[in-house]
Design a protein around this motif. Structure first.
Motif, PDB file in Angstrom:
ATOM      1  N   HIS A 115     -96.885  55.059  84.594  1.00 44.40           N
ATOM      2  CA  HIS A 115     -97.375  56.074  85.514  1.00 44.40           C
ATOM      3  C   HIS A 115     -98.402  55.494  86.504  1.00 44.40           C
ATOM      4  N   LEU A 116     -99.264  54.631  85.992  1.00 47.23           N
ATOM      5  CA  LEU A 116    -100.355  54.110  86.822  1.00 47.23           C
ATOM      6  C   LEU A 116    -100.000  52.817  87.546  1.00 47.23           C
ATOM      7  N   ASP A 117     -98.787  52.369  87.363  1.00 45.26           N
ATOM      8  CA  ASP A 117     -98.376  51.116  88.002  1.00 45.26           C
ATOM      9  C   ASP A 117     -98.622  51.090  89.522  1.00 45.26           C
ATOM     10  N   PRO A 118     -98.361  52.210  90.245  1.00 40.59           N
ATOM     11  CA  PRO A 118     -98.648  52.183  91.693  1.00 40.59           C
ATOM     12  C   PRO A 118    -100.125  51.907  92.001  1.00 40.59           C
ATOM     13  N   VAL A 119    -101.011  52.310  91.089  1.00 42.09           N
ATOM     14  CA  VAL A 119    -102.445  52.035  91.315  1.00 42.09           C
ATOM     15  C   VAL A 119    -102.695  50.532  91.199  1.00 42.09           C
ATOM     16  N   TYR A 120    -102.071  49.915  90.186  1.00 39.96           N
ATOM     17  CA  TYR A 120    -102.251  48.459  90.025  1.00 39.96           C
ATOM     18  C   TYR A 120    -101.658  47.724  91.239  1.00 39.96           C
ATOM     19  N   SER A 121    -100.504  48.197  91.705  1.00 37.40           N
ATOM     20  CA  SER A 121     -99.907  47.567  92.903  1.00 37.40           C
ATOM     21  C   SER A 121    -100.833  47.729  94.098  1.00 37.40           C
ATOM     22  N   ALA A 122    -101.427  48.928  94.218  1.00 42.78           N
ATOM     23  CA  ALA A 122    -102.337  49.177  95.352  1.00 42.78           C
ATOM     24  C   ALA A 122    -103.501  48.184  95.318  1.00 42.78           C
ATOM     25  N   ILE A 123    -104.040  47.935  94.144  1.00 43.79           N
ATOM     26  CA  ILE A 123    -105.188  47.018  94.049  1.00 43.79           C
ATOM     27  C   ILE A 123    -104.812  45.633  94.594  1.00 43.79           C
ATOM     28  N   GLY A 124    -103.661  45.118  94.183  1.00 46.29           N
ATOM     29  CA  GLY A 124    -103.204  43.817  94.683  1.00 46.29           C
ATOM     30  C   GLY A 124    -103.022  43.847  96.192  1.00 46.29           C
ATOM     31  N   GLN A 125    -102.430  44.936  96.655  1.00 43.17           N
ATOM     32  CA  GLN A 125    -102.168  45.069  98.089  1.00 43.17           C
ATOM     33  C   GLN A 125    -103.466  45.201  98.900  1.00 43.17           C
ATOM     34  N   ALA A 189    -110.071  52.616  78.884  1.00 42.67           N
ATOM     35  CA  ALA A 189    -110.291  51.174  78.686  1.00 42.67           C
ATOM     36  C   ALA A 189    -109.047  50.388  79.129  1.00 42.67           C
ATOM     37  N   GLU A 190    -107.886  50.848  78.711  1.00 40.59           N
ATOM     38  CA  GLU A 190    -106.650  50.133  79.096  1.00 40.59           C
ATOM     39  C   GLU A 190    -106.448  50.155  80.609  1.00 40.59           C
ATOM     40  N   TYR A 191    -106.735  51.301  81.197  1.00 40.72           N
ATOM     41  CA  TYR A 191    -106.591  51.468  82.649  1.00 40.72           C
ATOM     42  C   TYR A 191    -107.517  50.494  83.396  1.00 40.72           C
ATOM     43  N   LEU A 192    -108.753  50.401  82.948  1.00 41.88           N
ATOM     44  CA  LEU A 192    -109.709  49.516  83.627  1.00 41.88           C
ATOM     45  C   LEU A 192    -109.353  48.042  83.431  1.00 41.88           C
ATOM     46  N   ILE A 193    -108.879  47.698  82.244  1.00 48.13           N
ATOM     47  CA  ILE A 193    -108.468  46.305  82.001  1.00 48.13           C
ATOM     48  C   ILE A 193    -107.354  45.916  82.976  1.00 48.13           C
ATOM     49  N   LYS A 194    -106.397  46.822  83.145  1.00 47.06           N
ATOM     50  CA  LYS A 194    -105.283  46.540  84.076  1.00 47.06           C
ATOM     51  C   LYS A 194    -105.763  46.478  85.527  1.00 47.06           C
ATOM     52  N   GLN A 195    -106.784  47.258  85.850  1.00 48.98           N
ATOM     53  CA  GLN A 195    -107.316  47.187  87.218  1.00 48.98           C
ATOM     54  C   GLN A 195    -107.910  45.797  87.479  1.00 48.98           C
TER      55      GLN A 195
END
Ligand code: CP3
Length: 344
Positions: A115-125, A189-195
Protein backbone atom coordinates in the motif's frame (compact mmCIF):
# COMPACT_ATOMS: atom_id res chain seq x y z
CA UNK A 1 30.45 11.79 6.15
CA UNK A 2 31.74 14.64 3.96
CA UNK A 3 28.40 14.92 2.17
CA UNK A 4 26.65 14.97 5.55
CA UNK A 5 28.68 17.87 6.82
CA UNK A 6 27.86 20.18 3.90
CA UNK A 7 24.20 20.13 4.81
CA UNK A 8 23.15 22.78 7.31
CA UNK A 9 20.29 20.73 8.72
CA UNK A 10 22.46 17.63 9.31
CA UNK A 11 25.24 19.70 10.86
CA UNK A 12 22.79 21.14 13.36
CA UNK A 13 21.42 17.70 14.17
CA UNK A 14 24.98 16.57 14.82
CA UNK A 15 25.34 19.40 17.37
CA UNK A 16 27.61 21.50 15.17
CA UNK A 17 27.03 25.26 15.53
CA UNK A 18 26.35 27.10 12.27
CA UNK A 19 26.31 30.86 11.48
CA UNK A 20 22.64 30.80 10.49
CA UNK A 21 20.08 28.22 11.50
CA UNK A 22 18.68 25.79 8.94
CA UNK A 23 15.05 26.62 8.14
CA UNK A 24 11.99 24.61 7.19
CA UNK A 25 8.30 25.00 8.07
CA UNK A 26 5.89 22.30 9.14
CA UNK A 27 3.28 21.92 6.38
CA UNK A 28 5.49 24.00 4.09
CA UNK A 29 3.86 22.32 1.09
CA UNK A 30 0.21 23.23 1.08
CA UNK A 31 -2.71 25.45 0.37
CA UNK A 32 -1.02 28.81 1.07
CA UNK A 33 0.89 28.24 -2.19
CA UNK A 34 -0.98 28.99 -5.45
CA UNK A 35 1.08 26.33 -7.26
CA UNK A 36 -0.11 23.76 -4.68
CA UNK A 37 -3.76 24.76 -5.11
CA UNK A 38 -3.40 24.43 -8.86
CA UNK A 39 -1.98 20.91 -8.69
CA UNK A 40 -4.47 19.93 -6.00
CA UNK A 41 -7.33 20.95 -8.31
CA UNK A 42 -5.81 18.88 -11.10
CA UNK A 43 -5.26 15.80 -8.90
CA UNK A 44 -8.77 16.13 -7.47
CA UNK A 45 -8.24 14.10 -4.35
CA UNK A 46 -5.74 14.67 -1.56
CA UNK A 47 -4.82 11.01 -1.03
CA UNK A 48 -4.36 10.56 -4.79
CA UNK A 49 -1.76 13.28 -4.54
CA UNK A 50 -0.03 11.46 -1.69
CA UNK A 51 0.01 8.12 -3.54
CA UNK A 52 1.09 9.44 -6.95
CA UNK A 53 4.89 9.84 -6.86
CA UNK A 54 4.90 12.48 -9.64
CA UNK A 55 2.44 14.66 -7.72
CA UNK A 56 4.09 14.08 -4.34
CA UNK A 57 7.48 14.97 -5.83
CA UNK A 58 6.25 18.12 -7.48
CA UNK A 59 4.45 19.35 -4.36
CA UNK A 60 7.42 18.57 -2.10
CA UNK A 61 9.68 20.67 -4.33
CA UNK A 62 7.33 23.66 -4.67
CA UNK A 63 8.32 25.40 -1.39
CA UNK A 64 12.00 24.54 -1.97
CA UNK A 65 12.00 26.29 -5.34
CA UNK A 66 10.14 29.30 -3.99
CA UNK A 67 11.92 29.80 -0.66
CA UNK A 68 15.08 27.66 -0.72
CA UNK A 69 14.27 25.97 2.60
CA UNK A 70 17.15 23.87 3.98
CA UNK A 71 14.96 20.80 4.28
CA UNK A 72 12.25 19.28 2.11
CA UNK A 73 9.60 17.24 3.91
CA UNK A 74 8.04 14.37 2.05
CA UNK A 75 4.56 15.30 0.89
CA UNK A 76 2.20 12.82 2.50
CA UNK A 77 0.00 12.66 5.60
CA UNK A 78 0.06 10.99 9.00
CA UNK A 79 -3.18 9.19 8.12
CA UNK A 80 -1.65 6.98 5.41
CA UNK A 81 -0.81 4.46 8.16
CA UNK A 82 -4.44 3.70 9.15
CA UNK A 83 -5.23 3.62 5.44
CA UNK A 84 -2.45 1.07 4.91
CA UNK A 85 -3.69 -1.00 7.85
CA UNK A 86 -7.10 -1.28 6.22
CA UNK A 87 -9.28 1.42 7.79
CA UNK A 88 -11.13 3.58 5.30
CA UNK A 89 -9.62 7.11 5.14
CA UNK A 90 -10.98 9.99 3.09
CA UNK A 91 -10.15 13.68 2.96
CA UNK A 92 -13.26 15.74 2.36
CA UNK A 93 -12.67 19.33 1.26
CA UNK A 94 -13.82 21.74 3.94
CA UNK A 95 -14.07 18.94 6.54
CA UNK A 96 -10.61 17.39 6.70
CA UNK A 97 -10.07 13.68 7.31
CA UNK A 98 -13.03 11.32 7.72
CA UNK A 99 -12.35 7.70 8.67
CA UNK A 100 -14.61 4.66 8.43
CA UNK A 101 -15.64 2.62 11.46
CA UNK A 102 -12.72 1.15 13.40
CA UNK A 103 -12.74 -2.64 13.32
CA UNK A 104 -9.66 -3.99 15.09
CA UNK A 105 -10.06 -7.48 13.63
CA UNK A 106 -9.97 -6.08 10.09
CA UNK A 107 -6.67 -4.23 10.55
CA UNK A 108 -3.55 -5.99 9.34
CA UNK A 109 0.14 -5.36 8.76
CA UNK A 110 0.16 -7.78 5.82
CA UNK A 111 -0.32 -5.24 3.03
CA UNK A 112 1.20 -2.10 4.46
CA UNK A 113 4.30 -2.03 2.26
CA UNK A 114 2.37 -2.79 -0.93
CA UNK A 115 0.00 0.00 0.00
CA UNK A 116 2.77 2.43 0.93
CA UNK A 117 5.06 1.56 -1.94
CA UNK A 118 4.15 4.78 -3.86
CA UNK A 119 5.41 6.76 -0.84
CA UNK A 120 8.75 4.96 -0.95
CA UNK A 121 8.95 5.58 -4.72
CA UNK A 122 8.14 9.25 -4.13
CA UNK A 123 11.03 9.56 -1.67
CA UNK A 124 13.52 8.22 -4.24
CA UNK A 125 12.05 10.46 -6.90
CA UNK A 126 12.14 13.56 -4.65
CA UNK A 127 15.84 13.01 -3.91
CA UNK A 128 16.63 12.61 -7.61
CA UNK A 129 14.65 15.72 -8.50
CA UNK A 130 16.19 17.83 -5.72
CA UNK A 131 19.67 16.96 -6.97
CA UNK A 132 18.67 17.51 -10.59
CA UNK A 133 17.44 21.03 -9.79
CA UNK A 134 20.61 21.87 -7.87
CA UNK A 135 19.20 21.46 -4.34
CA UNK A 136 21.95 19.05 -3.42
CA UNK A 137 22.33 20.51 0.10
CA UNK A 138 18.63 20.22 0.87
CA UNK A 139 17.95 17.56 3.47
CA UNK A 140 15.02 15.21 2.85
CA UNK A 141 12.80 14.61 5.87
CA UNK A 142 10.52 11.59 6.16
CA UNK A 143 7.80 11.44 8.80
CA UNK A 144 4.97 9.58 10.44
CA UNK A 145 2.30 10.28 13.01
CA UNK A 146 2.93 8.78 16.43
CA UNK A 147 0.50 6.06 17.58
CA UNK A 148 -1.51 8.12 20.07
CA UNK A 149 -2.06 10.97 17.60
CA UNK A 150 -3.04 8.61 14.78
CA UNK A 151 -5.28 6.61 17.16
CA UNK A 152 -7.28 9.77 17.98
CA UNK A 153 -8.34 9.95 14.32
CA UNK A 154 -8.92 6.19 14.06
CA UNK A 155 -11.24 6.21 17.07
CA UNK A 156 -13.00 9.55 16.65
CA UNK A 157 -13.28 9.11 12.88
CA UNK A 158 -12.20 12.72 12.38
CA UNK A 159 -10.41 15.59 14.10
CA UNK A 160 -11.76 16.31 17.57
CA UNK A 161 -11.61 19.10 20.13
CA UNK A 162 -12.41 17.19 23.32
CA UNK A 163 -11.10 13.66 22.50
CA UNK A 164 -14.00 12.10 24.46
CA UNK A 165 -14.65 9.05 22.23
CA UNK A 166 -10.91 8.48 22.15
CA UNK A 167 -10.65 8.70 25.94
CA UNK A 168 -13.68 6.49 26.49
CA UNK A 169 -11.95 3.84 24.38
CA UNK A 170 -8.52 4.31 26.02
CA UNK A 171 -9.82 4.20 29.60
CA UNK A 172 -12.83 1.93 29.01
CA UNK A 173 -11.33 -0.81 26.80
CA UNK A 174 -7.63 -0.87 27.72
CA UNK A 175 -6.91 -4.31 26.24
CA UNK A 176 -8.35 -3.34 22.86
CA UNK A 177 -6.65 0.03 23.00
CA UNK A 178 -3.32 -1.69 23.64
CA UNK A 179 -3.90 -3.97 20.64
CA UNK A 180 -4.45 -0.92 18.46
CA UNK A 181 -1.40 0.88 19.85
CA UNK A 182 0.84 -2.18 19.40
CA UNK A 183 -0.25 -2.48 15.80
CA UNK A 184 0.48 1.20 15.22
CA UNK A 185 3.92 0.92 16.83
CA UNK A 186 4.83 -1.92 14.48
CA UNK A 187 3.36 -0.27 11.40
CA UNK A 188 4.97 3.11 12.12
CA UNK A 189 8.42 1.62 12.81
CA UNK A 190 8.34 -0.47 9.63
CA UNK A 191 7.08 2.49 7.61
CA UNK A 192 9.88 4.76 8.86
CA UNK A 193 12.56 2.13 8.27
CA UNK A 194 11.42 1.84 4.65
CA UNK A 195 11.43 5.62 4.29
CA UNK A 196 15.10 5.67 5.29
CA UNK A 197 15.83 2.74 2.93
CA UNK A 198 14.26 4.87 0.17
CA UNK A 199 16.39 7.96 0.91
CA UNK A 200 14.97 9.93 3.84
CA UNK A 201 17.89 11.55 5.73
CA UNK A 202 16.03 12.71 8.84
CA UNK A 203 12.74 11.55 10.38
CA UNK A 204 10.13 13.48 12.32
CA UNK A 205 7.56 11.87 14.58
CA UNK A 206 4.42 14.00 14.84
CA UNK A 207 2.85 13.55 18.27
CA UNK A 208 0.53 16.46 17.59
CA UNK A 209 -1.99 15.55 20.29
CA UNK A 210 0.47 14.72 23.08
CA UNK A 211 -1.26 17.44 25.08
CA UNK A 212 -4.55 15.53 25.11
CA UNK A 213 -3.55 13.21 27.96
CA UNK A 214 -1.46 13.13 31.15
CA UNK A 215 -0.30 10.92 33.99
CA UNK A 216 0.16 7.19 33.42
CA UNK A 217 -1.42 7.49 29.97
CA UNK A 218 1.22 9.95 28.84
CA UNK A 219 3.95 7.65 30.12
CA UNK A 220 2.50 4.57 28.45
CA UNK A 221 1.06 5.95 25.22
CA UNK A 222 3.37 8.84 24.39
CA UNK A 223 6.76 8.13 25.94
CA UNK A 224 6.76 4.33 25.65
CA UNK A 225 5.28 4.26 22.14
CA UNK A 226 7.68 6.85 20.76
CA UNK A 227 10.60 5.10 22.50
CA UNK A 228 9.67 1.71 21.02
CA UNK A 229 9.38 3.10 17.50
CA UNK A 230 12.70 4.93 17.78
CA UNK A 231 14.54 1.89 19.10
CA UNK A 232 13.16 -0.28 16.29
CA UNK A 233 14.18 2.28 13.66
CA UNK A 234 17.61 2.81 15.20
CA UNK A 235 18.23 -0.94 15.38
CA UNK A 236 18.22 -0.88 11.56
CA UNK A 237 19.43 2.68 10.91
CA UNK A 238 21.49 3.66 13.97
CA UNK A 239 22.62 7.03 12.60
CA UNK A 240 19.31 8.40 11.35
CA UNK A 241 18.49 11.63 13.25
CA UNK A 242 14.95 11.63 14.64
CA UNK A 243 13.07 14.78 15.62
CA UNK A 244 10.20 14.37 18.07
CA UNK A 245 7.34 16.86 18.05
CA UNK A 246 5.20 16.23 21.14
CA UNK A 247 2.87 19.19 20.86
CA UNK A 248 1.70 20.73 24.14
CA UNK A 249 3.53 18.09 26.21
CA UNK A 250 4.39 20.85 28.70
CA UNK A 251 5.43 19.35 32.01
CA UNK A 252 6.42 16.02 30.40
CA UNK A 253 8.82 17.47 27.82
CA UNK A 254 12.05 16.72 29.61
CA UNK A 255 11.02 13.16 30.27
CA UNK A 256 9.96 12.76 26.64
CA UNK A 257 13.32 14.14 25.54
CA UNK A 258 15.47 11.92 27.70
CA UNK A 259 13.48 8.67 27.56
CA UNK A 260 12.36 8.34 23.95
CA UNK A 261 15.77 8.43 22.24
CA UNK A 262 15.00 11.41 19.99
CA UNK A 263 17.93 13.42 18.62
CA UNK A 264 16.20 16.80 18.47
CA UNK A 265 13.07 18.31 19.96
CA UNK A 266 10.37 20.14 18.01
CA UNK A 267 9.04 22.88 20.30
CA UNK A 268 5.47 24.10 20.11
CA UNK A 269 4.59 27.79 20.28
CA UNK A 270 3.41 27.73 23.91
CA UNK A 271 6.95 27.22 25.23
CA UNK A 272 8.80 30.31 26.52
CA UNK A 273 12.08 30.92 24.71
CA UNK A 274 14.15 31.18 27.90
CA UNK A 275 12.80 27.81 29.05
CA UNK A 276 13.70 26.26 25.67
CA UNK A 277 17.20 27.74 25.82
CA UNK A 278 17.96 26.95 29.47
CA UNK A 279 16.18 23.64 29.98
CA UNK A 280 15.85 21.94 26.60
CA UNK A 281 18.57 23.22 24.27
CA UNK A 282 21.15 22.31 26.91
CA UNK A 283 20.21 18.66 26.28
CA UNK A 284 19.82 18.50 22.48
CA UNK A 285 19.20 20.61 19.34
CA UNK A 286 15.80 22.25 19.30
CA UNK A 287 13.43 23.20 16.50
CA UNK A 288 10.61 25.71 16.45
CA UNK A 289 8.70 27.60 17.71
CA UNK A 290 7.22 30.61 15.92
CA UNK A 291 3.44 30.76 16.39
CA UNK A 292 1.86 30.18 12.94
CA UNK A 293 -0.60 32.88 14.02
CA UNK A 294 2.23 35.42 14.19
CA UNK A 295 3.39 34.41 10.72
CA UNK A 296 -0.21 34.84 9.57
CA UNK A 297 -0.46 38.27 11.24
CA UNK A 298 2.84 39.55 9.79
CA UNK A 299 4.13 43.09 10.30
CA UNK A 300 6.06 44.38 13.33
CA UNK A 301 5.18 41.51 15.64
CA UNK A 302 6.56 39.02 13.10
CA UNK A 303 9.80 40.97 12.81
CA UNK A 304 10.14 41.23 16.59
CA UNK A 305 9.36 37.59 17.32
CA UNK A 306 11.60 36.14 14.59
CA UNK A 307 14.50 38.27 15.84
CA UNK A 308 13.79 37.33 19.42
CA UNK A 309 13.76 33.61 18.59
CA UNK A 310 17.00 33.82 16.61
CA UNK A 311 18.72 35.92 19.31
CA UNK A 312 17.66 33.55 22.08
CA UNK A 313 18.16 30.17 20.42
CA UNK A 314 20.62 30.91 17.61
CA UNK A 315 23.77 30.44 19.70
CA UNK A 316 23.43 26.69 20.10
CA UNK A 317 22.26 24.01 17.63
CA UNK A 318 18.89 25.27 16.47
CA UNK A 319 16.51 24.69 13.53
CA UNK A 320 14.15 27.53 12.66
CA UNK A 321 10.56 26.33 12.25
CA UNK A 322 7.02 27.10 13.32
CA UNK A 323 5.48 25.85 16.55
CA UNK A 324 2.79 24.03 14.48
CA UNK A 325 1.85 23.78 10.79
CA UNK A 326 1.58 26.89 8.62
CA UNK A 327 -2.00 28.17 8.24
CA UNK A 328 -3.53 27.80 4.79
CA UNK A 329 -4.29 31.53 4.45
CA UNK A 330 -0.79 32.74 5.35
CA UNK A 331 0.37 35.42 2.89
CA UNK A 332 3.49 34.38 0.97
CA UNK A 333 4.98 37.83 1.64
CA UNK A 334 5.02 37.00 5.36
CA UNK A 335 7.07 33.86 4.73
CA UNK A 336 9.46 35.94 2.64
CA UNK A 337 9.68 38.57 5.39
CA UNK A 338 10.53 35.92 8.00
CA UNK A 339 13.20 34.33 5.82
CA UNK A 340 14.82 37.70 5.16
CA UNK A 341 15.09 38.40 8.88
CA UNK A 342 16.50 34.96 9.70
CA UNK A 343 19.01 34.87 6.86
CA UNK A 344 19.96 38.55 7.22
O1 CP3 B 1 4.71 19.43 6.14
C1 CP3 B 1 4.49 19.18 4.93
O2 CP3 B 1 4.51 20.04 4.04
C2 CP3 B 1 4.32 17.72 4.55
C3 CP3 B 1 2.99 17.25 4.44
C4 CP3 B 1 2.08 17.06 5.65
C5 CP3 B 1 0.68 17.16 5.53
N1 CP3 B 1 0.15 16.77 6.72
C6 CP3 B 1 -0.02 17.56 4.32
C7 CP3 B 1 -1.44 17.94 4.40
C8 CP3 B 1 2.38 16.68 6.96
C9 CP3 B 1 3.73 16.49 7.64
C10 CP3 B 1 1.14 16.48 7.63
C11 CP3 B 1 1.02 16.03 9.02
C12 CP3 B 1 -0.30 15.93 9.63
N2 CP3 B 1 -1.48 15.57 9.05
C13 CP3 B 1 -0.55 16.13 11.01
C14 CP3 B 1 0.51 16.41 12.04
C15 CP3 B 1 0.92 17.83 12.03
C16 CP3 B 1 -0.11 18.76 12.56
O3 CP3 B 1 -0.51 19.63 11.79
O4 CP3 B 1 -0.47 18.59 13.72
C17 CP3 B 1 -1.92 15.93 11.23
C18 CP3 B 1 -2.64 16.03 12.57
C19 CP3 B 1 -2.49 15.56 9.98
C20 CP3 B 1 -3.91 15.16 9.72
C21 CP3 B 1 -4.55 16.07 8.77
N3 CP3 B 1 -4.23 16.19 7.43
C22 CP3 B 1 -5.63 16.95 9.03
C23 CP3 B 1 -6.29 17.13 10.38
C24 CP3 B 1 -5.92 17.59 7.83
C25 CP3 B 1 -7.07 18.53 7.59
C26 CP3 B 1 -6.82 19.86 8.16
C27 CP3 B 1 -6.25 20.74 7.11
O5 CP3 B 1 -5.26 21.42 7.41
O6 CP3 B 1 -6.83 20.73 6.02
C28 CP3 B 1 -5.01 17.13 6.85
C29 CP3 B 1 -4.96 17.55 5.43
C30 CP3 B 1 -3.64 17.94 4.87
N4 CP3 B 1 -2.44 17.35 5.13
C31 CP3 B 1 -3.43 18.98 3.91
C32 CP3 B 1 -2.06 18.98 3.60
C33 CP3 B 1 -1.35 19.84 2.61
C34 CP3 B 1 -4.51 19.83 3.28
C35 CP3 B 1 -5.25 18.98 2.31
C36 CP3 B 1 -5.82 19.70 1.13
O7 CP3 B 1 -5.06 20.01 0.20
O8 CP3 B 1 -7.03 19.89 1.13
Amino acid sequence: MFVFMTKLMLKTLQMVNTDKPPIWFMRQAGRYLPEYRELRAKAGDFLTMCYTPDYATEVTLQPIRRFGFDAAILFSDILVTPDALGQDVKFIPGQGPVLGELNLDALSLDNIHTHLDPVYSAIGQIRTQLDKEGFTDTTLIGFAGSPLTVATYMIEGRGTKDFMQFKKFLYGKPAEFDRLIDLLIECTAEYLIKQVDAGAEVLQLFESWAGAIGGFAFEKYVIETNQKIISKVKAVHPHIPIIGFPKAAGYYLKEYMTKTGIDALGCDFTLPLNFIRDELQTVMPVQGNLDPGILYAGGDILEREVKNICDTLGHKPYIFNLGHGIHKDTPITHVEQALKIIRG
